[in-house]
Write an enzyme that holds these catalytic residues in place. Sequence first.
Site, mmCIF file in Angstrom:
data_model
loop_
_atom_site.group_PDB
_atom_site.id
_atom_site.type_symbol
_atom_site.label_atom_id
_atom_site.label_comp_id
_atom_site.label_asym_id
_atom_site.label_seq_id
_atom_site.Cartn_x
_atom_site.Cartn_y
_atom_site.Cartn_z
ATOM 1 N N GLN A 126 -10.007 -3.738 -4.361
ATOM 2 C CA GLN A 126 -11.310 -3.137 -4.075
ATOM 3 C C GLN A 126 -12.241 -3.271 -5.274
ATOM 4 O O GLN A 126 -13.388 -3.718 -5.137
ATOM 5 C CB GLN A 126 -11.102 -1.647 -3.730
ATOM 6 C CG GLN A 126 -12.367 -0.940 -3.294
ATOM 7 C CD GLN A 126 -12.816 -1.391 -1.924
ATOM 8 O OE1 GLN A 126 -12.045 -1.338 -0.976
ATOM 9 N NE2 GLN A 126 -14.054 -1.838 -1.800
ATOM 10 N N HIS A 134 -6.816 0.820 -6.939
ATOM 11 C CA HIS A 134 -7.089 -0.052 -5.789
ATOM 12 C C HIS A 134 -7.736 -1.318 -6.356
ATOM 13 O O HIS A 134 -8.950 -1.539 -6.217
ATOM 14 C CB HIS A 134 -8.018 0.683 -4.815
ATOM 15 C CG HIS A 134 -8.091 0.078 -3.446
ATOM 16 N ND1 HIS A 134 -7.340 -1.017 -3.059
ATOM 17 C CD2 HIS A 134 -8.836 0.425 -2.357
ATOM 18 C CE1 HIS A 134 -7.625 -1.315 -1.802
ATOM 19 N NE2 HIS A 134 -8.530 -0.455 -1.356
ATOM 20 N N CYS A 139 -16.590 1.923 -0.470
ATOM 21 C CA CYS A 139 -15.442 1.051 -0.177
ATOM 22 C C CYS A 139 -15.071 1.071 1.307
ATOM 23 O O CYS A 139 -14.426 0.143 1.783
ATOM 24 C CB CYS A 139 -14.243 1.479 -1.020
ATOM 25 S SG CYS A 139 -13.794 3.211 -0.766
ATOM 26 N N ARG A 196 0.881 -1.186 0.000
ATOM 27 C CA ARG A 196 0.000 0.000 0.000
ATOM 28 C C ARG A 196 0.906 1.220 0.000
ATOM 29 O O ARG A 196 1.716 1.402 0.909
ATOM 30 C CB ARG A 196 -0.927 0.000 1.214
ATOM 31 C CG ARG A 196 -1.654 1.325 1.374
ATOM 32 C CD ARG A 196 -2.826 1.258 2.315
ATOM 33 N NE ARG A 196 -3.945 0.578 1.692
ATOM 34 C CZ ARG A 196 -5.208 0.680 2.124
ATOM 35 N NH1 ARG A 196 -5.504 1.426 3.165
ATOM 36 N NH2 ARG A 196 -6.182 0.031 1.516
ATOM 37 N N ARG A 218 -14.019 -8.476 0.409
ATOM 38 C CA ARG A 218 -12.581 -8.223 0.231
ATOM 39 C C ARG A 218 -11.802 -9.475 0.640
ATOM 40 O O ARG A 218 -10.867 -9.894 -0.022
ATOM 41 C CB ARG A 218 -12.134 -7.033 1.105
ATOM 42 C CG ARG A 218 -12.663 -5.677 0.672
ATOM 43 C CD ARG A 218 -12.021 -5.188 -0.612
ATOM 44 N NE ARG A 218 -10.578 -5.159 -0.532
ATOM 45 C CZ ARG A 218 -9.847 -4.176 0.013
ATOM 46 N NH1 ARG A 218 -10.433 -3.105 0.494
ATOM 47 N NH2 ARG A 218 -8.518 -4.235 0.039
ATOM 48 N N ASP A 222 -17.127 7.281 -2.452
ATOM 49 C CA ASP A 222 -15.900 7.117 -1.662
ATOM 50 C C ASP A 222 -15.622 8.477 -1.001
ATOM 51 O O ASP A 222 -16.255 9.486 -1.352
ATOM 52 C CB ASP A 222 -14.751 6.711 -2.617
ATOM 53 C CG ASP A 222 -13.422 6.465 -1.905
ATOM 54 O OD1 ASP A 222 -13.407 6.351 -0.656
ATOM 55 O OD2 ASP A 222 -12.386 6.389 -2.592
#
Length: 307
Positions: free
Chosen positions: A131, A128, A264, A101, A292, A224
Amino acid sequence: MKKDLISIKDLSAKEINDIFALTDKLKRDKGKYSQALKGKTLALIFQKPSNRTRVSFAVGMFQLGGTSIYLSPEEINLGVRETIKDVAKTLSRYVDGIVLRTFAHQNAMEMAAHAQVPVINGLSDLSHPCQGLADLYTAKEKLGKLRGITLAYVGDGNNNVTHSLLYCASKLGVNMNVAAPKKYEPDSDVVKQAKEFAALSGAAINLYNNASDACENADIIYTDVWVSMGQEKEAAKRRRVFKGFQVNKKLVSLGEPGCLIMHCLPAHRGEEITDEAIDSKNSIVFDQAENRLHVQKAILIKLLGKG
Ligand code: CP
Ligand code: NVA
């Protein structure tokens, strides 16, 4: 040759559908895969905070018979204490896979280029992928199909989650409307590529500067945060600019009856989404968060296991 997951752009529709099919199996029969990654170790290098990504990867490895090691920003101090190249080469001698990340997307590409083991992008400023995959898997699970449905994304168009959704939707034949204020539209290269993928899959990609237009007849409304990790200095300005892009009851009423609400997470309740919307019966945000775990287990088996 080892495979990485840096962007959904690099996956074919078949590869995405294979991940979804394995996810179905993992959800149905947990026990069957409990030794799938026995003896394997995953390094989790995080330069930004995380709840879902960190925990779901760690738990996923454990449930597959492997283990994981979390490396905080202070420990690795990527590019300061050591170059990305040296980190990649060293960790490849110890572990079987790396989740990174990071800020610049280039960092994830560089890690993948130098690591001898698979590298998974656990969020960069540009994308991402885990996601996006979990989101469309969830949409399919809830709606029973993907091809031809319409997903409206409302808010910051120029962020990682929007870009990954654009790639995944366009590959799978999902129509996607993005509503964002001027200057906060998705990256123009991503839009260009998504439109090319959409031409092959039959999806439509539409950009709007108005939330209502994008949400009319949508099957899913997605949002988001307005201030992504690393943009904290712009917070006050962004809250002003995005004011008309909140997901609330009125906006959701423009979608199809039963229109689903996705986010998300983490959510800034009262900013990009109201409590009423995120807590409504049409909100699927926690099923989305749960997936996820399942989708990433499928990704881990594909990349680190026998596939
Ligand atoms: N959605 C998501 O990636 O959450 P975290 O930032 O908590 O990992
Ligand atoms: N766009 C958000 C996503 C968090 C999962 C961020 O980058 O902070």
